[in-house]
Design a protein around this motif. Structure first.
Motif, mmCIF file in Angstrom:
data_model
loop_
_atom_site.group_PDB
_atom_site.id
_atom_site.type_symbol
_atom_site.label_atom_id
_atom_site.label_comp_id
_atom_site.label_asym_id
_atom_site.label_seq_id
_atom_site.Cartn_x
_atom_site.Cartn_y
_atom_site.Cartn_z
ATOM 1 N N LEU A 117 34.671 47.522 55.295
ATOM 2 C CA LEU A 117 35.313 47.386 56.602
ATOM 3 C C LEU A 117 34.352 46.813 57.643
ATOM 4 N N LYS A 118 33.083 47.185 57.548
ATOM 5 C CA LYS A 118 32.077 46.652 58.477
ATOM 6 C C LYS A 118 31.946 45.138 58.307
ATOM 7 N N ALA A 119 31.848 44.676 57.053
ATOM 8 C CA ALA A 119 31.707 43.241 56.793
ATOM 9 C C ALA A 119 32.957 42.479 57.215
ATOM 10 N N VAL A 120 34.127 43.052 56.931
ATOM 11 C CA VAL A 120 35.387 42.397 57.309
ATOM 12 C C VAL A 120 35.476 42.252 58.828
ATOM 13 N N LYS A 121 35.049 43.286 59.548
ATOM 14 C CA LYS A 121 35.071 43.228 61.019
ATOM 15 C C LYS A 121 34.193 42.082 61.517
ATOM 16 N N GLU A 122 33.023 41.920 60.896
ATOM 17 C CA GLU A 122 32.109 40.850 61.301
ATOM 18 C C GLU A 122 32.678 39.466 61.004
ATOM 19 N N LEU A 123 33.546 39.387 59.997
ATOM 20 C CA LEU A 123 34.074 38.086 59.563
ATOM 21 C C LEU A 123 35.536 37.864 59.967
ATOM 22 N N THR A 124 36.081 38.762 60.780
ATOM 23 C CA THR A 124 37.489 38.661 61.163
ATOM 24 C C THR A 124 37.804 37.331 61.830
ATOM 25 N N GLU A 125 36.928 36.881 62.728
ATOM 26 C CA GLU A 125 37.173 35.627 63.439
ATOM 27 C C GLU A 125 37.177 34.432 62.483
ATOM 28 N N LEU A 126 36.563 34.612 61.317
ATOM 29 C CA LEU A 126 36.526 33.543 60.329
ATOM 30 C C LEU A 126 37.677 33.661 59.330
ATOM 31 N N GLY A 127 38.612 34.565 59.627
ATOM 32 C CA GLY A 127 39.836 34.645 58.830
ATOM 33 C C GLY A 127 39.778 35.545 57.615
ATOM 34 N N VAL A 128 38.791 36.448 57.548
ATOM 35 C CA VAL A 128 38.663 37.326 56.381
ATOM 36 C C VAL A 128 39.494 38.584 56.578
ATOM 37 N N LYS A 129 40.285 38.916 55.561
ATOM 38 C CA LYS A 129 41.100 40.129 55.575
ATOM 39 C C LYS A 129 40.908 40.882 54.260
ATOM 40 N N ALA A 130 41.030 42.203 54.305
ATOM 41 C CA ALA A 130 40.914 43.019 53.091
ATOM 42 C C ALA A 130 42.103 43.962 52.998
ATOM 43 N N SER A 131 42.632 44.106 51.788
ATOM 44 C CA SER A 131 43.722 45.044 51.523
ATOM 45 C C SER A 131 43.241 46.036 50.468
ATOM 46 N N PHE A 132 43.447 47.329 50.733
ATOM 47 C CA PHE A 132 42.935 48.366 49.838
ATOM 48 C C PHE A 132 44.030 48.897 48.917
ATOM 49 N N TYR A 133 43.650 49.040 47.645
ATOM 50 C CA TYR A 133 44.502 49.654 46.625
ATOM 51 C C TYR A 133 43.670 50.752 45.967
ATOM 52 N N GLN A 134 44.301 51.895 45.684
ATOM 53 C CA GLN A 134 43.568 53.019 45.095
ATOM 54 C C GLN A 134 44.223 53.473 43.798
ATOM 55 N N PHE A 135 43.396 53.992 42.901
ATOM 56 C CA PHE A 135 43.909 54.502 41.627
ATOM 57 C C PHE A 135 43.303 55.868 41.337
ATOM 58 N N SER A 136 44.016 56.656 40.541
ATOM 59 C CA SER A 136 43.526 57.976 40.151
ATOM 60 C C SER A 136 43.329 58.095 38.639
ATOM 61 N N ASP A 137 43.910 57.161 37.887
ATOM 62 C CA ASP A 137 43.787 57.190 36.429
ATOM 63 C C ASP A 137 44.042 55.781 35.900
ATOM 64 N N SER A 138 43.993 55.631 34.580
ATOM 65 C CA SER A 138 44.157 54.304 33.994
ATOM 66 C C SER A 138 45.543 53.722 34.280
ATOM 67 N N GLU A 139 46.540 54.580 34.288
ATOM 68 C CA GLU A 139 47.902 54.100 34.526
ATOM 69 C C GLU A 139 48.048 53.527 35.934
ATOM 70 N N SER A 140 47.520 54.245 36.929
ATOM 71 C CA SER A 140 47.633 53.748 38.302
ATOM 72 C C SER A 140 46.726 52.537 38.527
ATOM 73 N N PHE A 141 45.590 52.462 37.795
ATOM 74 C CA PHE A 141 44.746 51.262 37.857
ATOM 75 C C PHE A 141 45.548 50.050 37.388
ATOM 76 N N SER A 142 46.244 50.211 36.287
ATOM 77 C CA SER A 142 47.048 49.125 35.733
ATOM 78 C C SER A 142 48.180 48.727 36.678
ATOM 79 N N THR A 143 48.838 49.728 37.256
ATOM 80 C CA THR A 143 49.942 49.469 38.180
ATOM 81 C C THR A 143 49.466 48.719 39.420
ATOM 82 N N GLN A 144 48.338 49.181 39.964
ATOM 83 C CA GLN A 144 47.800 48.543 41.163
ATOM 84 C C GLN A 144 47.293 47.137 40.869
ATOM 85 N N SER A 145 46.770 46.925 39.665
ATOM 86 C CA SER A 145 46.338 45.579 39.268
ATOM 87 C C SER A 145 47.527 44.625 39.261
ATOM 88 N N GLU A 146 48.648 45.084 38.719
ATOM 89 C CA GLU A 146 49.854 44.259 38.697
ATOM 90 C C GLU A 146 50.290 43.893 40.120
#
Length: 344
Positions: free
Chosen positions: A85-114
């Motif tokens: 978040l610190k790096a994204v804030k520094e680069l916001t004016e240059l058009g950088v955005k980040a979206s967070f996805y979280q997983f708790s197990d292999s199944e949710s990792f796979s789902t979030q990857s999709e």
């Protein structure tokens, strides 16, 4: 030197220089060759920051972050997120955005990857918790020419990959050296792998191997016991076997291979176990409190906040300048002692 000076030297308009730089055509071959020769001789480099500022309003650099679910405010994975978040804030004016996805197990990792691949992200930051799924994600990203950076732990993958992490084997060796300096060859050593619902993590194995290799290479014949212990409700409950081990005479060195070293002092205190030294990982609040209270001897800092920060900055340079030098980083093993706390 800017494009105005290049245009003057080449005796052409700024628009012609712009067309050559961006390969838009509409320029004679002789003129293009003359311009390129001047660019080469003068060492001109395009101002990527200025170009990126112009593009930022119409073309964002969107980065997907796929990391473990953080259930409490002291969770390790909140630190890489903070750095991101610190790096994204520094680069916001240059058009950088980040979206967070979280997983708790292999199944949710796979789902979030999709979910991530269903959108048009420019890059991905994630971790290697599941080898097969990491290989699948990397192969899919390579096919789409999406760079992937793995944080925290490096494992062998089928394709070349970028890693920003501390060398876990080296960190384990450092822990062995620290404890050896405190208790020598006559004491007992314990490697404590505190396991959560995801089981034994790759860096846990690497750290223990590194710890043991220190003594092997020194030809030190010491007694090292491994404790693989699952925790429930964040409480460490000693088994009968562990209580017997801990009550052995002599000095004891305990190497906790993750960020849960703060769970051990309570057990040792409950059973009145003395002459014990603990080395663990990470600067979470509870570990620092135990360090300050002399119940933990050393903490190894793998700088998770910086890992997240460096990943964003490295990807930005890669995506805008094709510079991948910041995407493969070996984080130094930083040893933290009590005196660090009083000096801050």
């Amino acid at each position: 030197m800017g494009i105005k000076q290049i245009a003057k030297l080449a005796n052409v308009s700024i628009g012609t220089i712009d067309r050559v730089l961006h390969k838009r055509g509409g320029v004679s071959k002789d003129t293009e060759e003359r311009v390129l020769k001047i660019i080469k001789e003068t060492g001109y480099q395009k101002n990527m920051t200025a170009s990126r500022l112009k593009l930022a309003s119409v073309k964002k650099i969107e980065i997907a972050i796929l990391i473990p679910l953080t259930r409490n405010k002291w969770n390790y994975w909140k630190l890489p997120k903070k750095g991101i978040l610190k790096a994204v804030k520094e680069l916001t004016e240059l058009g950088v955005k980040a979206s967070f996805y979280q997983f708790s197990d292999s199944e949710s990792f796979s789902t979030q990857s999709e979910e991530i691949f269903s959108k048009n992200y420019d890059a991905i930051i994630t971790v290697t918790f599941f080898k097969d799924l990491s290989n699948a994600l990397l192969a899919r990203a390579n096919k789409k020419k999406i760079p992937v950076v793995f944080l925290d732990t490096e494992i062998p993958l089928k394709k070349d990959a970028f890693f920003i992490r501390q060398n876990s084997h080296v960190a384990g060796r450092v822990a062995g050296r620290l404890l050896h300096g405190l208790i020598g060859t006559k004491g007992s050593y314990f490697v404590v792998n505190i396991i959560n619902e995801r089981g034994v993590h790759a860096n846990t194995i690497q750290r223990e191997l590194g710890f043991r290799s220190f003594f092997v290479e020194k030809n030190e014949k010491v007694n090292i016991k491994t404790i693989n212990h699952a925790i429930k409700d964040t409480k460490f409950r000693a088994t009968k076997e562990m209580k017997a081990w801990f009550k052995e005479d002599g000095l004891k060195g305990i190497f906790v291979t993750n960020s849960k070293a703060h769970l051990l002092p309570t057990i040792l205190n409950d059973y009145n176990i003395k002459n014990t030294f603990i080395v663990g990982f990470d600067l979470n609040k509870r570990n620092l409190e135990q360090l300050d209270d002399d119940k933990i001897s050393f903490l190894i800092n793998q700088q998770p906040e910086y890992q997240g920060y460096a990943a964003i900055k490295g990807l930005f340079n890669y995506l805008t300048r094709q510079d991948d030098s910041g995407l493969s980083l070996d984080i130094p093993v930083e040893i933290i002692v009590k005196e660090h706390l009083t000096s801050q």
